[in-house]
Design an enzyme around this catalytic site. Structure first.
Site, mmCIF file in Angstrom:
data_model
loop_
_atom_site.group_PDB
_atom_site.id
_atom_site.type_symbol
_atom_site.label_atom_id
_atom_site.label_comp_id
_atom_site.label_asym_id
_atom_site.label_seq_id
_atom_site.Cartn_x
_atom_site.Cartn_y
_atom_site.Cartn_z
ATOM 1 N N SER A 103 0.805 -1.227 0.000
ATOM 2 C CA SER A 103 0.000 0.000 0.000
ATOM 3 C C SER A 103 0.834 1.271 0.000
ATOM 4 O O SER A 103 0.275 2.368 0.029
ATOM 5 C CB SER A 103 -0.947 0.006 1.211
ATOM 6 O OG SER A 103 -0.223 0.069 2.404
ATOM 7 N N LYS A 114 -6.030 3.482 9.300
ATOM 8 C CA LYS A 114 -5.162 4.462 8.641
ATOM 9 C C LYS A 114 -5.732 5.872 8.752
ATOM 10 O O LYS A 114 -4.997 6.840 9.015
ATOM 11 C CB LYS A 114 -4.962 4.065 7.179
ATOM 12 C CG LYS A 114 -4.141 2.790 7.008
ATOM 13 C CD LYS A 114 -4.012 2.393 5.546
ATOM 14 C CE LYS A 114 -3.164 1.132 5.412
ATOM 15 N NZ LYS A 114 -2.994 0.706 4.013
#
Length: 804
Positions: free
Chosen positions: A680, A723
């Site tokens: 990611s 996140k």
């Protein structure tokens, strides 16, 4: 040491192989001769000088041994007497004369004739020989005393001699040794050497006899004790019978317990069978202890007893809300379970798995489930368990065997429908003793656990009514087969608003009570709690927040003790540092200013989300791509993919197609000691490279996460809520996310969605258009070089890394 001069001579004599006996010189030995070949050899010797050579055969079961099946060293003997028996056999008495070694064997007229070499060792007397003889004689006396099969007086008289050769042969002939050991002594021709060897053998045999005597004494003592106890027990039984108390009151009591335990038919029959065996055993024997322990476990495990469940949904919802703030999905699942219990008479037990970072309330939630449903609660920690027997137990054949932890938990609960929490199920291990996670497959399968079989109990036990709750920090360490048997419910990190409410409703009250303070002694303002959350903790859960609140309470308690119970303090944002010291974290942006080649990424870790910076710098070189910061293999591949994308889009960035030939690109992800991996960080690294090459700064107030393809597509990622929470904690309120993650916003708290501006990107062009402070330049022949700094986005195994 000895003065010996050997003399050799050769003789030819009839030879006879013998079984199961070794003839020594100087010894009289009777035996029966029956083999035809041996009878002929004996008759030949009787017709001559009555001397014959006897040698032991290797295998006594062979009737007609060949020369190579006979020992080469034997004894020349005189035939003292011979008597022919009615059955044709001959009984003879022989006297050993001297040793001899076979040189050649010839088969003559149906019997063996051998050439024998005789070695004579005349020994001259010396102090060394005399000392050795005294040692051997003394050892033989000890041996005779210990050996019950030898007459002491006879043997001692037999060894009173001055000839060392004769002494060793007499002792060797009378010792209880194997044929091989006696043959070894026979093959030693030198008397001095034979003395030393006989002494060694005697010492070994004496040690064996002493050991045997010790063991016999111990066994005899134990037998006497057991007999004494048996006699006294029988006497007690007789006395009780005379008093009218009954002989078998203990067994009757056990039988009543077995009958009233509510066991299934097969288990009941096995328990009665074990009880009958126990009655027949001596009470103090080891077997009776094993059987009694087994019966006690069968009786201790709940077979029929249940907790009366609370099926009132409103009451259960009230309890859950009192114990926990938020966690709506988990509470809904528990209330659904209770609703099904009202509609279905005998539903199967549920198996839930709470997955989330430390400190979010997984374990305490299990306790609340038990409280809300009215069931008993048992916690079983599986962290570090690596033995399959911990789950299934040991078989009763092992000393100290016990049932596994599952059955022990059922005994502890005392009911057959408790809530059993399998804590830290992701931290089990496997080794040569087995894999406990494989043993859990049966426990956590509703189609199998109604007939769970523990190795110790060795009977089927019904676990289908147990409410199993497992907890884990991560799923990737749990085997897929075990994951498939559990309903996984994820507990994400808390937002700041949720933490404030948890602290106000639960943590402050709990720590006040733990330190003996009242509300008048210490009052927490909401701004003070927010300051603790922002400046002194960086976590997904509330464990450190509770620790810091407890730290403040202890300091206030000390002041109360010093200044009196009237002491009061109102905790505000301004005076938090007075109790907790300098702030551990600064609530600012990840970077203080926008810079070239410096990008803020978002990462997921086992303890929640974190922000990671990625730095890129350009230096003169030959087109080499360097990546540092302890990056994993997947993350290194993402860097390569990002670089390939940038090269394929060189014109879009205003760069010549061969821009990379004279430069090196260095990607660094602080902090360097923390391992990082995952895909990611792809768009983060691509943005940092594009910024460094184009000399356009990246916005400091934006974070991003997403996987990149070679064609610049932005692919979805996991851990979205964690996140975004990490970005929010760091003061970043704008983020770039993959378009395919837009559907995951339902899991993000509404207040967090409202607080942040989210951009959804399909391609890297979308990302660069949002992230860079200026538009990309058009094609320029010359290129500049830049200086960068930053961090990626994916599992760092420590707490969030903060760069300010």
């Amino acid at each position: 040491m000895t003065q010996t001069r050997e003399k050799f001579e050769t003789r030819k004599l009839p030879m006879m192989p013998i079984r199961d006996v070794v003839i020594f010189p100087h010894m009289m030995t009777p035996f029966v001769v029956g083999r035809e070949s041996s009878v002929r050899a004996l008759e030949e010797a009787l017709a001559g000088d009555r001397k014959i050579f006897l040698a032991t055969q290797h295998d006594a079961s062979v009737d007609e041994p060949k020369p190579n099946e006979i020992y080469q060293v034997g004894t020349i003997v005189n035939i003292v007497q011979s008597l022919k028996l009615p059955d044709g056999n001959i009984k003879v008495l022989v006297e050993g004369v001297e040793r001899g070694k076979v040189l050649q064997i010839v088969d003559t007229e149906g019997y063996f004739h051998a050439s024998i070499r005789v070695a004579k060792y005349p020994v001259e007397s010396s102090p060394v020989i005399e000392q050795a003889m005294q040692r051997v004689t003394s050892l033989f006396e000890q041996y005779v005393k210990l050996c019950q099969s030898l007459n002491y007086e006879t043997m001692i008289a037999a060894v009173r001699m001055e000839d060392p050769s004769k002494l060793t042969d007499v002792i060797a002939a009378n010792m209880q040794l194997s044929i091989e050991e006696k043959q070894e002594l026979l093959e030693i021709f030198d008397p001095a050497e034979r003395l030393n060897r006989v002494a060694d053998v005697l010492e070994i045999e004496i040690e064996k006899l002493n050991m045997d005597r010790t063991i016999q004494t111990r066994v005899k003592r134990q037998m006497e004790r057991a007999q004494k106890e048996y006699y006294l027990n029988e006497k007690i039984k007789a006395i009780q019978k005379e008093l009218g108390r009954g002989e078998k009151s203990e067994w009757d009591e056990l039988k009543k317990k077995v009958d009233s335990a509510g066991m299934p038919k097969e288990v009941h029959e096995k328990a009665l069978q074990e009880l009958k065996k126990l009655e027949a055993m001596p009470p103090m024997s080891a077997e009776s202890t094993v059987s009694r322990n087994y019966l006690d476990w069968l009786l201790a495990v709940p077979w029929r007893k249940k907790s009366k469940e609370i099926r009132n949904i409103e009451s259960a919802e009230k309890i859950l809300n009192e114990d926990h703030y938020g966690l709506e999905k988990i509470k809904d699942r528990i209330l659904e379970f209770l609703a099904v219990r009202q509609l279905v008479k005998n539903p199967k037990g549920s198996i839930l798995c709470f997955v989330g970072p430390p400190g979010v309330g997984k374990t305490s939630l299990g306790m609340s489930i038990a409280k809300a449903t009215g069931r008993k609660f048992v916690r079983l920690s599986l962290g570090g368990v690596r033995d399959e027997a911990e789950i299934r137990g040991h078989r009763r054949t092992y000393i100290g065997a016990l049932p596994g932890q599952i059955i022990q938990s059922m005994k502890k609960a005392g009911t057959k429908n408790p809530v059993i929490m399998l804590d830290e199920v992701d931290k089990m291990a496997a080794d040569f003793r087995g894999d406990p996670s494989s043993a859990l497959l049966e426990v956590l399968d509703p189609e199998q656990n109604y007939m769970f079989q523990d190795h110790y109990l060795d009977v089927e036990y019904d676990l289908s009514q147990v409410f199993f709750v497992a907890t884990a920090n991560v799923l990737h360490t749990i085997p897929p087969a075990l994951q498939d048997r559990m309903e996984v419910l994820r507990l994400h990190g808390y937002t700041e608003l949720e933490k404030v409410e948890i602290a106000k409703q639960f943590l402050v009250r709990k720590q006040r009570q733990a330190t003996g303070l009242s509300e008048t002694n210490l009052a927490f303002g909401q701004d003070a709690i927010q300051e603790i959350i922002r400046s002194y903790t960086r976590e997904a859960g509330v464990r450190n927040l509770e620790r810091e609140i407890g730290n403040i309470c202890r300091k206030v308690a000390r002041r109360v003790v010093k200044q009196g119970l009237e002491y009061q303090v109102n905790l505000t944002e301004a005076n938090v540092s007075e109790f907790l010291g300098v702030a551990k974290f600064r609530d600012t942006l990840a970077h203080e200013k926008s810079e070239v080649g410096l990008v803020t990424g978002l990462a997921w870790t086992e303890v929640g989300g974190s922000i990671l910076s990625t730095e890129v710098t350009i230096v003169d070189g030959k087109g080499k791509l360097t990546h540092t910061g302890k990056l994993g293999e997947v993350m290194q591949e993402s860097a390569q993919a990002a670089m390939s994308y940038i090269r394929s889009r060189a014109n879009r960035l205003g760069l010549p197609r061969d821009f990379y030939r004279n430069i090196d690109i260095h990607i660094h992800v602080p902090e360097g000691a923390i391992p990082k991996d995952g895909p990611s960080a792809g768009i983060t690294m691509a943005t940092a490279i594009a910024s460094a090459l184009s000399r356009i700064p990246v916005r400091r107030d934006i974070a991003m996460t997403g996987e990149i393809t070679l064609r610049g597509k932005v692919l979805p990622i996991g851990g979205l809520k964690e996140k975004l929470l990490a970005a929010h904690r760091a003061g970043i309120f704008e983020a770039i996310l993959p378009r395919d993650n837009e559907k995951d916003l339902a899991e993000v708290p509404e207040n967090l969605r409202n607080a942040m501006k989210l951009h959804f990107a399909d391609t890297m062009d979308d990302v660069l258009a949002i992230a860079l402070e200026g538009p990309l330049p058009k094609f320029v022949e010359e290129e500049s070089q830049g200086m960068p700094t930053v961090t990626p986005t994916q599992p760092s195994q420590q707490a969030p890394v903060q760069h300010q």
